[in-house]
Design a protein around this motif. Structure first.
Motif, short mmCIF file in Angstrom:
data_model
loop_
_atom_site.label_atom_id
_atom_site.label_comp_id
_atom_site.label_asym_id
_atom_site.label_seq_id
_atom_site.Cartn_x
_atom_site.Cartn_y
_atom_site.Cartn_z
N GLN A 142 32.94 -15.40 -26.81
CA GLN A 142 33.76 -15.41 -27.99
C GLN A 142 33.49 -16.25 -29.07
O GLN A 142 33.46 -17.48 -29.01
N TYR A 143 32.97 -15.63 -30.20
CA TYR A 143 32.80 -16.63 -31.61
C TYR A 143 33.41 -16.36 -32.68
O TYR A 143 34.22 -14.88 -32.76
N VAL A 144 33.56 -16.96 -33.56
CA VAL A 144 34.20 -16.89 -34.87
C VAL A 144 33.28 -17.37 -36.02
O VAL A 144 32.31 -17.93 -35.81
N GLY A 145 33.27 -16.48 -37.02
CA GLY A 145 32.49 -16.74 -38.10
C GLY A 145 33.41 -16.50 -39.49
O GLY A 145 34.35 -16.15 -39.34
N ALA A 146 32.66 -16.53 -40.71
CA ALA A 146 33.12 -16.65 -41.93
C ALA A 146 32.38 -16.37 -43.05
O ALA A 146 31.17 -16.75 -42.95
N ILE A 147 32.67 -15.76 -43.93
CA ILE A 147 32.08 -15.64 -45.40
C ILE A 147 32.74 -15.99 -46.52
O ILE A 147 34.23 -16.04 -46.27
N TRP A 148 32.06 -16.83 -47.45
CA TRP A 148 32.66 -17.55 -48.52
C TRP A 148 31.98 -17.01 -49.72
O TRP A 148 31.19 -17.41 -49.90
N PHE A 149 32.61 -16.06 -50.64
CA PHE A 149 32.19 -15.73 -51.91
C PHE A 149 32.43 -16.74 -52.94
O PHE A 149 33.70 -17.20 -52.82
N VAL A 150 31.67 -17.26 -53.45
CA VAL A 150 31.88 -18.27 -54.72
C VAL A 150 31.15 -17.93 -55.94
O VAL A 150 30.05 -17.17 -55.80
N ALA A 151 31.52 -18.27 -56.96
CA ALA A 151 31.02 -17.92 -58.40
C ALA A 151 31.09 -19.03 -59.28
O ALA A 151 32.16 -19.47 -59.51
N LYS A 152 30.14 -19.45 -60.05
CA LYS A 152 30.18 -20.40 -61.32
C LYS A 152 29.22 -19.97 -62.31
O LYS A 152 28.01 -19.43 -61.86
N LEU A 153 29.69 -19.90 -63.65
CA LEU A 153 29.14 -19.19 -64.46
C LEU A 153 27.54 -19.93 -64.76
O LEU A 153 26.53 -19.41 -64.92
N GLU A 154 27.73 -21.38 -64.61
CA GLU A 154 26.15 -22.03 -64.60
C GLU A 154 25.54 -22.26 -63.48
O GLU A 154 24.59 -22.66 -63.35
N GLY A 155 26.24 -21.72 -62.44
CA GLY A 155 25.52 -21.48 -61.25
C GLY A 155 25.56 -22.91 -60.26
O GLY A 155 25.96 -23.80 -60.65
N TYR A 156 25.46 -22.65 -59.03
CA TYR A 156 25.48 -23.77 -58.12
C TYR A 156 23.82 -23.99 -57.71
O TYR A 156 23.15 -22.89 -57.36
N PHE A 183 29.90 -20.03 -34.74
CA PHE A 183 28.63 -19.21 -34.59
C PHE A 183 27.92 -19.94 -36.16
O PHE A 183 28.26 -19.46 -37.22
N SER A 184 27.17 -20.81 -36.03
CA SER A 184 26.63 -21.45 -37.27
C SER A 184 25.94 -20.50 -38.21
O SER A 184 26.15 -20.75 -39.39
N GLN A 185 25.18 -19.53 -37.64
CA GLN A 185 24.50 -18.67 -38.51
C GLN A 185 25.37 -17.52 -39.14
O GLN A 185 25.29 -17.11 -40.19
N ASN A 186 26.63 -17.56 -38.76
CA ASN A 186 27.61 -16.72 -39.43
C ASN A 186 28.77 -17.66 -40.12
O ASN A 186 29.75 -16.98 -40.34
N CYS A 187 28.14 -18.80 -40.38
CA CYS A 187 29.26 -19.70 -41.37
C CYS A 187 28.58 -19.63 -42.41
O CYS A 187 27.82 -20.49 -43.04
N PHE A 188 28.90 -18.74 -43.54
CA PHE A 188 28.08 -18.31 -44.40
C PHE A 188 28.72 -18.26 -45.75
O PHE A 188 29.88 -17.94 -45.77
N VAL A 189 27.82 -18.75 -46.95
CA VAL A 189 28.31 -18.87 -48.28
C VAL A 189 27.47 -18.08 -49.05
O VAL A 189 26.09 -18.11 -48.96
N VAL A 190 28.14 -17.46 -50.02
CA VAL A 190 27.43 -16.38 -50.95
C VAL A 190 27.67 -16.62 -52.32
O VAL A 190 28.91 -16.74 -52.59
N ASP A 191 26.59 -17.05 -53.26
CA ASP A 191 26.77 -17.13 -54.62
C ASP A 191 26.51 -16.05 -54.96
O ASP A 191 25.53 -15.51 -55.39
N VAL A 192 27.57 -15.16 -55.67
CA VAL A 192 27.46 -13.81 -55.80
C VAL A 192 26.71 -13.65 -57.15
O VAL A 192 26.46 -12.39 -57.44
N LEU A 193 26.96 -14.66 -57.93
CA LEU A 193 26.44 -14.62 -59.36
C LEU A 193 24.69 -14.83 -59.33
O LEU A 193 24.16 -14.28 -59.96
N GLY A 194 24.47 -15.83 -58.59
CA GLY A 194 23.21 -16.23 -58.76
C GLY A 194 22.38 -15.67 -57.31
O GLY A 194 21.12 -15.67 -57.07
#
Length: 223
Positions: A142-156, A183-194
């Motif tokens: 049994q695993y746990v994962g997460a996704i985190w959507f982030v955005a910043k005008l000037e970008g990260y 699950f480290s591969q499913n510990c995920f951050v997405v910069d939706v602007l960049g």
């Protein structure tokens, strides 16, 4: 200090040595540091992205595009038009996106209610707010994962996204350590602007430096 967000930790890193302490004091006094890159600015696109993950469908993204297009009326200020258009640009990026690239084959969304969103790291109360958390089974574990959507005008930059990923891993480890393995591969951050993506596995593999804790050590010295 009651809490500090990852976004404000990143802002502090960008300040000069002289202005870092003043910035930190403003946070400690609960003065909101606002910018057009703030969470509310992107709420329309980010909420649609969250719902897409929850439903495993891009329909919420397409529906939000239709809704935003309907909000464009002549009476809008240029600032509001810009805000709507920038949210639309994000949604256009993902309206036909294959969500399976981010997710396991079968997963169950986990409620964030009653989960600790403020976690002490290096004695600093850090606010961590993932977009969606999910559990899944792999090889009878049994695993746990997460996704985190982030955005910043000037970008990260990629190191800043690594800070989000490191915080996300700590969040999951603190909230789910008894019954699930993160699950480290499913510990995920997405910069939706960049359109950049980072997982905690990237930090494990030393593709991205771990700079969260050293920055928190700096905050301790400034406090």
């Amino acid at each position: 200090m009651k809490k500090i967000s990852i976004n404000n930790i990143i802002k502090l890193r960008l300040k000069s040595d002289k202005s870092q302490k003043g910035f930190l004091n403003s946070i400690s006094k609960d003065v909101e540091i606002k910018s057009e890159g703030g969470g509310n600015y992107w709420i329309r696109s980010l909420s649609a992205m969250n719902n897409a993950i929850k439903l495993n469908s891009t329909d919420p993204i397409k529906d939000k595009i239709t809704e935003l297009l309907g909000l464009f009326v002549p009476s809008l200020t240029n600032q509001t038009k810009d805000m709507y258009q920038r949210n639309l640009n994000i949604l256009y990026n993902y309206e036909d996106f294959d969500l399976s690239k981010w997710l396991p084959d079968n997963y169950d969304i986990v409620s964030k209610t009653n989960k600790k969103s403020i976690i002490y790291i290096e004695t600093i109360p850090v606010q961590i707010t993932p977009s969606q958390i999910y559990t899944f089974e792999k090889d009878r574990k049994q695993y746990v994962g997460a996704i985190w959507f982030v955005a910043k005008l000037e970008g990260y930059n990629i190191s800043e996204l690594g800070m989000f990923a490191e915080a996300l891993f700590i969040y999951l480890s603190n909230n789910f350590d008894q019954n699930f393995t993160v699950f480290s591969q499913n510990c995920f951050v997405v910069d939706v602007l960049g359109k950049q993506e980072v997982s905690y596995q990237d930090l494990i593999d030393d593709k991205i430096p771990k700079i969260l804790k050293p920055t928190l050590e700096l905050i301790k010295k400034l406090s």
